[in-house]
Scaffold this motif. Structure first.
Motif, PDB file in Angstrom:
ATOM      1  N   ALA A 291       0.797  -1.227   0.000  1.00 36.34           N
ATOM      2  CA  ALA A 291       0.000   0.000   0.000  1.00 36.34           C
ATOM      3  C   ALA A 291       0.827   1.273   0.000  1.00 36.34           C
ATOM      4  N   VAL A 292       2.113   1.201   0.308  1.00 31.10           N
ATOM      5  CA  VAL A 292       2.948   2.402   0.379  1.00 31.10           C
ATOM      6  C   VAL A 292       3.955   2.444  -0.758  1.00 31.10           C
ATOM      7  N   GLU A 293       4.601   1.324  -0.989  1.00 29.79           N
ATOM      8  CA  GLU A 293       5.633   1.259  -2.033  1.00 29.79           C
ATOM      9  C   GLU A 293       5.435  -0.020  -2.837  1.00 29.79           C
ATOM     10  N   ARG A 294       5.428   0.134  -4.138  1.00 29.02           N
ATOM     11  CA  ARG A 294       5.173  -0.996  -5.032  1.00 29.02           C
ATOM     12  C   ARG A 294       6.174  -2.130  -4.799  1.00 29.02           C
TER      13      ARG A 294
ATOM     14  N   GLY B 130      -8.993  -2.947  -3.651  1.00 25.59           N
ATOM     15  CA  GLY B 130      -8.230  -2.963  -4.885  1.00 25.59           C
ATOM     16  C   GLY B 130      -7.038  -2.039  -4.740  1.00 25.59           C
ATOM     17  N   LEU B 131      -5.989  -2.295  -5.486  1.00 23.18           N
ATOM     18  CA  LEU B 131      -4.799  -1.442  -5.500  1.00 23.18           C
ATOM     19  C   LEU B 131      -4.515  -1.032  -6.937  1.00 23.18           C
ATOM     20  N   LYS B 132      -4.236   0.230  -7.117  1.00 22.01           N
ATOM     21  CA  LYS B 132      -3.842   0.723  -8.434  1.00 22.01           C
ATOM     22  C   LYS B 132      -2.476   1.377  -8.283  1.00 22.01           C
TER      23      LYS B 132
ATOM     24  N   ASN C 203     -17.119   3.369  -4.067  1.00 17.04           N
ATOM     25  CA  ASN C 203     -15.655   3.244  -4.109  1.00 17.04           C
ATOM     26  C   ASN C 203     -15.031   4.402  -3.338  1.00 17.04           C
ATOM     27  N   LEU C 204     -14.163   4.089  -2.401  1.00 16.65           N
ATOM     28  CA  LEU C 204     -13.421   5.091  -1.648  1.00 16.65           C
ATOM     29  C   LEU C 204     -11.936   4.858  -1.905  1.00 16.65           C
ATOM     30  N   ASP C 205     -11.260   5.858  -2.468  1.00 16.61           N
ATOM     31  CA  ASP C 205      -9.841   5.740  -2.811  1.00 16.61           C
ATOM     32  C   ASP C 205      -8.977   6.476  -1.793  1.00 16.61           C
ATOM     33  N   PHE C 206      -8.037   5.741  -1.199  1.00 13.01           N
ATOM     34  CA  PHE C 206      -7.106   6.293  -0.228  1.00 13.01           C
ATOM     35  C   PHE C 206      -5.696   6.234  -0.805  1.00 13.01           C
ATOM     36  N   GLN C 207      -4.843   7.191  -0.382  1.00  6.53           N
ATOM     37  CA  GLN C 207      -3.451   7.186  -0.818  1.00  6.53           C
ATOM     38  C   GLN C 207      -2.575   7.665   0.335  1.00  6.53           C
ATOM     39  N   PHE C 208      -1.420   7.020   0.479  1.00  4.16           N
ATOM     40  CA  PHE C 208      -0.476   7.380   1.537  1.00  4.16           C
ATOM     41  C   PHE C 208       0.262   8.653   1.134  1.00  4.16           C
ATOM     42  N   ASN C 209       0.239   9.662   2.016  1.00  2.13           N
ATOM     43  CA  ASN C 209       0.896  10.937   1.702  1.00  2.13           C
ATOM     44  C   ASN C 209       2.216  11.139   2.451  1.00  2.13           C
ATOM     45  N   GLY C 210       2.700  10.099   3.067  1.00  5.21           N
ATOM     46  CA  GLY C 210       3.945  10.183   3.834  1.00  5.21           C
ATOM     47  C   GLY C 210       3.715  10.123   5.332  1.00  5.21           C
ATOM     48  N   THR C 211       2.522  10.530   5.775  1.00  6.17           N
ATOM     49  CA  THR C 211       2.211  10.489   7.203  1.00  6.17           C
ATOM     50  C   THR C 211       0.909   9.759   7.508  1.00  6.17           C
ATOM     51  N   GLU C 212      -0.005   9.712   6.530  1.00  8.27           N
ATOM     52  CA  GLU C 212      -1.298   9.058   6.737  1.00  8.27           C
ATOM     53  C   GLU C 212      -1.916   8.673   5.397  1.00  8.27           C
ATOM     54  N   PHE C 213      -2.952   7.849   5.477  1.00  7.41           N
ATOM     55  CA  PHE C 213      -3.729   7.508   4.291  1.00  7.41           C
ATOM     56  C   PHE C 213      -4.900   8.476   4.232  1.00  7.41           C
TER      57      PHE C 213
END
Length: 183
Positions: free
Chosen positions: A75-78, A133-135, A161-171
């Protein structure tokens, strides 16, 4: 045959015997068949990940919380697969509320659809979890999508659908969408 090749064959035979042994049976988890899946929604989850997910659900949700889904993801780094997503439900008067957390290197990152939501739910109240899912995106953290069934007053049951992304400190929640359920 030389002495070196005979020694090599003996080592291979010993290695097959040692490494080919079946592991000792693990302590059975109450309510689960020792040979069956550890988690109905993800039967391929490893025992250590299942144990960590179960402990998180108990700690965060209490004894009545239900583990819905858990998986090892990147979820953070491919390609790193250093994150464990845990989704659990708590029974409420109106149904079940779903919560999600990412466990990563002794840190917990909750997935919250609305920061003003006091309980910190991952899905809207009454929604039913479907899947994740992961994109992967070049140069960014992957998008993590939580998919659920929601009931729209005008359109009936919809896929949320709810899309979350890690910004360095949180999703953080970066986008939301709804679409009709496939028939």
């Amino acid at each position: 045959m030389t002495l070196l090749s005979k020694s090599f064959l003996v080592l291979i035979a010993v290695g097959v015997t040692v490494f080919g042994q079946t592991p000792a049976p693990q302590t059975p988890v109450p309510g689960l068949s020792p040979t069956g899946p550890l988690l109905k929604s993800n039967p391929k989850i490893s025992q250590p990940d299942f144990d960590a997910a179960t402990a998180e659900v108990l700690a965060a949700g209490g004894e009545k919380a239900e583990l819905v889904y858990a998986a090892r993801i990147d979820a953070v780094e491919r390609g790193s697969y250093d994150s464990l997503i845990v989704i659990y439900a708590k029974v409420t008067k109106t149904g079940k509320d779903h919560f999600a957390v990412i466990l990563r290197a002794e840190q917990k990152f909750p997935l919250v659809f609305d920061k003003r939501d006091k309980p910190g739910r991952a899905l809207k109240p009454g929604d039913k979890f479907l899947q994740i899912g992961l994109k992967q995106e070049e140069g960014k953290s992957p998008l993590l999508r939580l998919m659920a069934i929601t009931n729209d007053k005008e359109k009936g049951p919809q896929k949320s659908n709810l899309d979350f992304q890690f910004n360095g400190t949180e999703f953080t929640l970066v986008s939301q969408s709804m679409m009709p359920l496939p028939k």
